[in-house]
Scaffold this active site. Structure first.
Site, short mmCIF file in Angstrom:
data_model
loop_
_atom_site.label_atom_id
_atom_site.label_comp_id
_atom_site.label_asym_id
_atom_site.label_seq_id
_atom_site.Cartn_x
_atom_site.Cartn_y
_atom_site.Cartn_z
CG ASP A 100 1.70 6.19 -19.83
OD1 ASP A 100 1.25 6.86 -20.79
OD2 ASP A 100 2.09 5.00 -19.94
CG HIS A 320 17.74 34.57 10.43
ND1 HIS A 320 18.62 34.68 9.40
CD2 HIS A 320 17.50 35.83 10.86
CE1 HIS A 320 18.92 35.96 9.21
NE2 HIS A 320 18.26 36.67 10.09
#
Length: 406
Positions: A100, A320
């Site tokens: 962790d 686009h």
């Protein structure tokens, strides 16, 4: 060699997912540690985990999986590892890292290894006022003990905390973990006890310090969010230092494995999923999402474009409002606004190949599987369902009709 401790349950995450599988930068904590470890070319990377997690990790390549049958603490986990690691010799240097703590840098590990000479082991510390961390007790420049904060009645407002990573020679580590005694209140074996055991055996224990951001241990969703923030900040600095322009750095989000070439420009609100490689001089426009995609030198992608599982050639433009999925686009092609590659038939995905120097007009739909060969032109508004030969114009829209309004 690496021992990664991943057997903890992570109850404070409030999740059905094992703690080390929660993601930062689109990769699990465990993947971060393994990814970084591999950069150091260790002889062995071992992951100690409980049986349910071991079953989920079997897909990992070149990783030795070691099962901790009972959750008896970090000391027992390391003891289990050194008893089972392949090709382990006394002279091997072992890095022990908690699963962790995914933000530990290789430069820090290298510094710890350099500090190991003449010592039994080296630990990593950082300054903090967070009492959730264990505390390093330093005397005359040497580490003497690691204590849990609740056991330390004299803890200061800010103290040197344990970052949860150790470096040791295999011989010393093997001997020390065998001497760890079971804690009478928790019935667990704590790895941190080997510091005081080493000192009592007249062995030197060293320490290296880092900052709290790098040493962040993740025990809760809040910690996970902080780690994500630190990770993204580090990646933004890395890319700007590498010659990439980020117009609004705080709005761009990277994955662990993102690669971007020099002189590329990344505009605001761009998200990079796993597996993205971008060549030099490319431009990625605002509100673009890329995943598992290669973008060639000088290409322009976005704004409002999603590219997934695709290869986009040098100097190609997709500027686009387009979706490009499971697609290969050649060099110097132009994909018009609103183009959608329809790659999914409801059961499986299909490939589309668009050649070099092609022009796809605005608002076109390309129905995969499909091949559009070099120098072809697809007229705006077309729906393409069949392959397009080289150097051909294709129009599929109906003839425009003009009628008088009554």
């Amino acid at each position: 060699m690496f021992i990664i401790l991943a057997a903890g349950h992570g109850k404070r995450m409030n999740s059905g997912l094992p703690k080390v599988l929660h993601k930062i930068g689109n990769f699990s904590m465990l993947q971060h540690i393994i990814y970084n470890a591999r950069q150091l070319n260790p002889e062995n990377i071992s992951v100690v985990a409980n049986l349910p997690l071991i079953e989920r990790l079997k897909c990992l390549e070149d990783i030795q999986l070691i099962t901790q049958e009972s959750t008896l603490g970090t000391g027992d986990a390391v003891k289990t590892a050194v008893r089972n690691m392949k090709e382990l010799s006394d002279s091997n240097i072992i890095v022990v890292q908690y699963g962790d703590t995914p933000l530990i840098k290789n430069s820090t590990i290298t510094q710890m290894v350099s500090c190991l000479e003449g010592k039994a082991l080296v630990c990593l510390g950082f300054k903090t006022s967070n009492k959730e961390y264990g505390r390093l007790i330093i005397e005359n420049g040497s580490l003497r003990e690691i204590v849990e904060t609740q056991d330390d009645e004299n803890s200061d407002e800010e103290f040197l905390a344990n970052a949860g990573i150790m470096v040791a020679y295999a011989k010393n580590l093997r001997e020390l973990v065998e001497k760890i005694e079971c804690n009478g209140s928790t019935y667990e074996y704590y790895l941190t006890d080997i510091v005081s055991i080493a000192v009592k055996s007249n062995l030197n224990v060293g320490y290296v310090t880092t900052d709290e951001e790098e040493a962040t241990g993740i025990n809760s969703r809040n910690d996970l969010a902080k780690a994500e923030f630190y990770f993204q900040e580090n990646r933004r600095k890395f890319f700007t230092d590498s010659g990439v322009t980020l117009v609004a750095p705080e709005t761009v989000f990277f994955s662990l494995d993102t690669q971007i070439g020099m002189d590329s420009i990344i505009y605001p609100y761009v998200f990079f999923g796993p597996g993205v490689r971008i060549g030099p001089g490319a431009k990625i426009g605002p509100f673009t999402k890329c995943e598992d995609t290669t973008i060639g030198d000088g290409a322009i992608v976005g704004n409002f474009v999603e590219a997934k599982a695709s290869d986009i050639g040098t100097n190609t433009k997709i500027k686009h409002l387009s979706y490009i999925g499971n697609t290969e686009v050649g060099r110097e092609s132009n994909i018009g606004a609103g183009t959608v590659v329809c790659n999914y038939d409801g059961k499986k995905k299909h490939r589309t190949n668009i050649g070099s120097n092609c022009f796809v007009g605005a608002n076109s739909s390309l129905i995969a599987p499909l091949n559009v060969h070099d120098e072809s032109v697809i007229a705006a508004g077309s729906i393409i369902v069949k392959d397009v030969p080289k150097k051909r114009l294709v129009i599929t829209r109906r003839k425009q009709m003009v009628k008088k309004i009554k």
